[in-house]
Design a protein around this motif. Structure first.
Motif: not given
Length: 532
Positions: A10, A14, A142, A145, A174-177
């Motif tokens: 993960l 990122y 997340a 970040f 999965r990455i999150r915005r």
């Protein structure tokens, strides 16, 4: 895959490509993940070095620095570097091991046990969390970040128990915005533009939060004829050669007086920490227009007449546009005249020791490219360098005056060089401070870094010794015996030299910048050639 592997996969998504750390039996699955994700691992010699390296990497690249450490002693060793990153608003992600989840808070004497490990770092992180289940990690990462990219960046610590890291993970993480940065209030921008246009003696003070604002900052300064003063973190945003630049001279009396005399001060992206100016509080009698991403700064002891919570670049772009339609009271020529007079007064007040420092900085500057990164330790030559080392570019001068630990320059320079391998990077430290982390020369040698390490040797912790002398206190505990720095550096796999003249220092630095390993360059304060 295991939880440890999923974490590293993960982080790779990122765009994390490097981690600094030391492996331990409780973090083995993280290391399986590091290998499988293709992430570079830099082995430090102490976890404090790892946190400092991650900090230096973040400063040089603008990306989050990541370190992987064991729980317990690894966390307490790394604490100084984490706290420094917190004080200087740097994005650092700390992944540590932890005792098994069933033992938490029980006091059973588990290996590397801390009664409440998350609480240990809670006071100097954006947040510190003890992970109980793998499913918590995508949200926590997340959230980290989001802190790094959407607010005032500060370190985050995630504790990963040794029984959680091997747990199988079936889902695809999965990455999150991350959220966008806050934008300025148009009404506040208009108020700020009115006050600046009407100011007779405006002054601008910029900190690290103003990095990336050179164009609108220059437009505003030239439009209203405002001298621009920088903190250490803001050094180089406006080039020191610009006729409106006072550089990072806030430590000097004439610059402090100019700040006190200003009728309007535009303060951008700085908490105005005492480490930059060495007084409890600067005198600012004029109205303050304050731009900061952190709302708590807008109501601090430097309270704002016009507070603007915003990303600094967006705010200054809007402010520059608003000022374009207003006729300023002050003129650029007046501001430039003020700058020349202030700088002349500062130069006339240099002490004899500051003149020695300034001589050394002049030599170093001549041998370095314009975009060289200087990592300065807590030492007198670096205090002088704040105003005596010219910088034309931002993100080139780094000195952590707020937390003011000793020994950070060397490991931070290692992190910076690894993050920016094509740029020249140097560390500057005193003979006392460098001993705190001298073991990390072995890390730099192992990585084959062309890294000059300047050691200013005055045979003392001189700032403290001077304080004792002023108060007529006997010098106790401030004159440690230095090792033979050249032999010590060579034993750790480095080149080493003692500067014998100005020309020798300059050439030694040039050679070190292209060497096949680090080079320790000792400069003795009592060298006769510094007085020539």
């Amino acid at each position: 895959m295991s939880c440890g592997e999923a974490v590293m996969k993960l982080l790779s998504a990122y765009e994390v490509d490097t981690v600094f750390g030391m492996a331990g039996t409780m973090t083995l699955e993280l290391y399986r993940g590091i290998a499988r994700a293709g992430i570079r691992h830099v082995q430090c010699r102490n976890e404090q070095g790892a946190s400092f390296m991650a900090d230096g990497y973040a400063r040089a690249t603008g990306k989050p620095g990541v370190c992987t450490i064991i729980g317990g002693p690894g966390v307490t060793n790394a604490a100084t570097g984490i706290a420094q990153a917190y004080c200087d608003s740097q994005p650092v992600l700390v992944l540590s091991g932890a005792s098994p989840a069933p033992t938490q808070g029980k006091g059973w004497g588990a290996i590397h046990e801390l009664n409440d490990q998350a609480a240990v770092t809670a006071g100097f992180t954006a947040f510190s969390a003890m992970v109980r289940y793998p499913e918590e990690l995508p949200e926590l990462i997340a959230r980290a970040f989001a802190v790094f990219r959407g607010s005032r960046p500060r370190p985050v610590h995630l504790s990963l128990p040794r029984d959680v890291l091997p747990t199988p993970v079936e889902a695809e993480w999965r990455i999150r915005r991350a959220p966008t940065l806050p934008m300025p209030d148009p009404a506040a921008i208009d108020q700020a533009a009115d006050r600046l246009a009407q100011a007779r003696r405006p002054l601008i003070l910029v900190g690290g939060g103003a990095v990336g604002t050179r164009k609108p900052l220059t437009e505003i300064a030239e439009r209203i004829g405002a001298p621009v003063l920088a903190t250490n973190a803001g050094k180089g945003i406006l080039p020191d050669s610009h006729p409106l630049s006072l550089g990072c001279s806030v430590l000097q009396e004439a610059s402090k007086q100019a700040l006190a005399d200003a009728d309007v001060v535009l303060l951008v992206g700085s908490e105005v920490a005492a480490g930059d100016h060495f007084v409890a509080k600067l005198e600012i009698s004029g109205d303050i227009i304050r731009i900061d991403i952190d709302p708590t700064e807008l109501t601090s002891m430097y309270a704002a007449a016009v507070p603007i919570q915003s990303d600094a670049r967006a705010a200054l772009l809007a402010l520059s546009s608003a000022l374009a339609s207003r006729k300023p009271t002050a003129q650029r020529s007046q501001g430039e005249s003020r700058v020349r007079e202030i700088l002349a007064r500062n130069a006339a007040k240099l002490t004899q020791v500051e003149k020695l420092h300034a001589c050394a900085w002049k030599i170093l500057r001549s041998a370095l490219p314009a975009d060289a990164i200087v990592m300065g330790d807590a030492t007198q030559i670096v205090y002088t360098g704040s105003f005596a080392m010219p910088m034309e570019t931002e993100r080139c001068w780094f000195y952590s005056g707020s937390y003011c630990a000793l020994g950070f320059a060397l490991p931070m320079a290692i992190g910076a060089k690894i993050g920016a391998p094509h740029r020249a990077v140097i560390a500057v430290a005193g003979d006392g401070g460098v001993m705190f982390t001298i073991n990390e020369l072995a890390t730099a040698a192992e990585e084959r870094l062309a890294l000059p390490v300047i050691v200013w040797n005055n045979d003392a912790l001189m700032a403290i010794a001077d304080g004792m002398d002023e108060r007529q206190i006997p010098r106790i505990g401030v004159e440690p015996r230095s090792p033979d720095f050249q032999r010590l550096a060579e034993s750790l796999g480095c080149h080493a030299v003692r500067a014998a003249s100005a020309e020798h220092l300059a050439q030694s630095l040039r050679d070190a910048l292209v060497a096949d390993r680090p080079t320790l360059i000792e400069v003795r304060q009592d060298s006769p050639w510094l007085r020539g």
